[in-house]
Enzyme design. Structure first.
Site, PDB file in Angstrom:
ATOM      1  N   TYR A 148     -52.956 106.449 123.742  1.00  0.00           N
ATOM      2  CA  TYR A 148     -52.729 105.108 124.279  1.00  0.00           C
ATOM      3  C   TYR A 148     -53.945 104.629 125.052  1.00  0.00           C
ATOM      4  O   TYR A 148     -54.461 103.532 124.828  1.00  0.00           O
ATOM      5  CB  TYR A 148     -51.485 105.064 125.177  1.00  0.00           C
ATOM      6  CG  TYR A 148     -51.369 103.738 125.900  1.00  0.00           C
ATOM      7  CD1 TYR A 148     -51.033 102.577 125.199  1.00  0.00           C
ATOM      8  CD2 TYR A 148     -51.647 103.643 127.260  1.00  0.00           C
ATOM      9  CE1 TYR A 148     -50.963 101.351 125.852  1.00  0.00           C
ATOM     10  CE2 TYR A 148     -51.569 102.426 127.919  1.00  0.00           C
ATOM     11  CZ  TYR A 148     -51.223 101.281 127.214  1.00  0.00           C
ATOM     12  OH  TYR A 148     -51.173 100.065 127.868  1.00  0.00           O
ATOM     13  N   LYS A 152     -56.583 101.542 124.083  1.00  0.00           N
ATOM     14  CA  LYS A 152     -56.832 100.398 124.967  1.00  0.00           C
ATOM     15  C   LYS A 152     -58.306 100.321 125.357  1.00  0.00           C
ATOM     16  O   LYS A 152     -58.864  99.223 125.509  1.00  0.00           O
ATOM     17  CB  LYS A 152     -55.953 100.493 126.218  1.00  0.00           C
ATOM     18  CG  LYS A 152     -54.475 100.315 125.944  1.00  0.00           C
ATOM     19  CD  LYS A 152     -54.139  98.936 125.394  1.00  0.00           C
ATOM     20  CE  LYS A 152     -54.176  97.853 126.456  1.00  0.00           C
ATOM     21  NZ  LYS A 152     -53.754  96.539 125.918  1.00  0.00           N
TER      22      LYS A 152
END
Length: 335
Positions: A148, A152
């Site tokens: 994750y 990002k």
């Protein structure tokens, strides 16, 4: 700079999510005409009853994005695949990185004049001595824990690359708390677990909390006052996990969590849970990524957003109280 009186719509991706739903409400309160990119024909709960135009599309399907941005003057890209565990990590990159590029390129082609990209403090660097980090704290992708955060981090690079033609500003919310966290987010799940008495102990970690309504206001302020290509941390109070649990006890009338445990115990439990999920399906009750991240105090300095944007700093206690009421009223908490 366009004005609110401009009748062209504003597009919000992720408008049915936690932060996005509050951005939508802030835009409507300002008098904007709001369009939301949604994945299905049915209206999501967080958009029910709102005067919004829904456009069916998917960040993984570039052909659907041209329709969504057509005629829009502003874009708030709040959508993301926010999971700390996934059976297929490539899903996160397809949405968070490739989807961001497809959307921003479609926005450039459509003549969108201003864009705000919702990143995360998870894509920023951390100070080794625990001091609050800033937008300029050194960081590399090698320091990102889990897919994750890596996705990002890479999506932020895409946003920087395409910032100039869109007048794009990057915002990095810290840890928002408040109502409408339906999924819920990992932080919302922590609140739910506390209310259900599933947190018997805590580890030495910390987070920066902010009222989710202030995060939404920060998005609008970034579009109004932010400098193109710049990033702004949207945060408020740095608190240890013990202090957060104490605030939850105060606002909910629950019991205080007094026992501290070493990180090795939840790390072992998360490893077992992850193995179980991969072998038998489902999701782990605790992910390895979340435990690994908890080894660091995620403390941040929002002075730049306060100085340049005028970011509001509402009561964190009041935001936690609204979160507690929301979770209790919507069936997340056992009677």
């Amino acid at each position: 700079m366009v004005t609110v009186a401009d009748s062209r719509p504003v597009l919000v991706t992720g408008g049915s999510g936690f932060v996005g739903a509050h951005v939508v409400r802030a835009l409507l309160a300002r008098g904007d005409r709001v369009r939301c990119l949604v994945r299905g024909a049915s209206l999501p709960e967080n958009l029910a009853g709102l005067r919004v135009e829904c456009c069916v599309g998917d960040l993984r399907a570039p052909a659907t994005l041209a329709t969504a941005v057509a005629g829009c003057r502003e874009l708030y890209h709040c959508a993301a695949d926010y999971r700390l565990w996934s059976r297929d990590p490539d899903d996160l990159y397809r949405v968070n990185v490739d989807g961001t590029r497809s959307l921003l390129e479609a926005a450039i082609a459509a003549g969108v004049e201003r864009a705000v990209y919702t990143s995360s403090v998870g894509a920023l660097g951390l100070e080794p001595d625990g001091r609050p980090a800033t937008e300029t704290t050194p960081v590399t992708i090698g320091r990102m824990i889990g897919h994750y955060k890596r996705s990002k981090f890479l999506a932020e690079r895409v946003a920087e690359e395409l910032a100039e033609p869109l007048g794009l500003v990057i915002v990095c919310p810290s840890t928002p708390v408040g109502e409408l966290d339906r999924k819920p987010t990992p932080t919302g799940q922590m609140i739910v677990d506390y209310l259900n008495r599933k947190i018997p102990a805590y580890v030495d970690t910390g987070l920066n909390l902010i009222d989710v309504r202030d995060v939404a206001a920060g998005h609008l302020l970034a579009a109004e006052r932010g400098r193109t290509g710049e990033k702004y941390i949207l945060g408020h109070r740095n608190l240890t996990l013990r202090a957060i649990l104490d605030l939850l006890a105060l606002t909910s009338g629950g019991l205080r969590v007094r026992m501290r445990i070493p990180h090795a115990l939840p790390l072992l439990f998360a490893a077992i849970e992850s193995a179980r999920a991969r072998l038998f399906g489902g999701e782990p009750r605790v992910s390895l990524e979340s435990v690994r991240m908890s080894r660091y105090r995620m403390f941040f300095d929002s002075e730049k957003a306060l100085r340049e944007l005028g970011l509001p700093q509402s009561s964190v206690e009041a935001a936690l109280e609204r979160a507690v009421v929301f979770f209790r009223d919507h069936g997340y908490v056992r009677r």
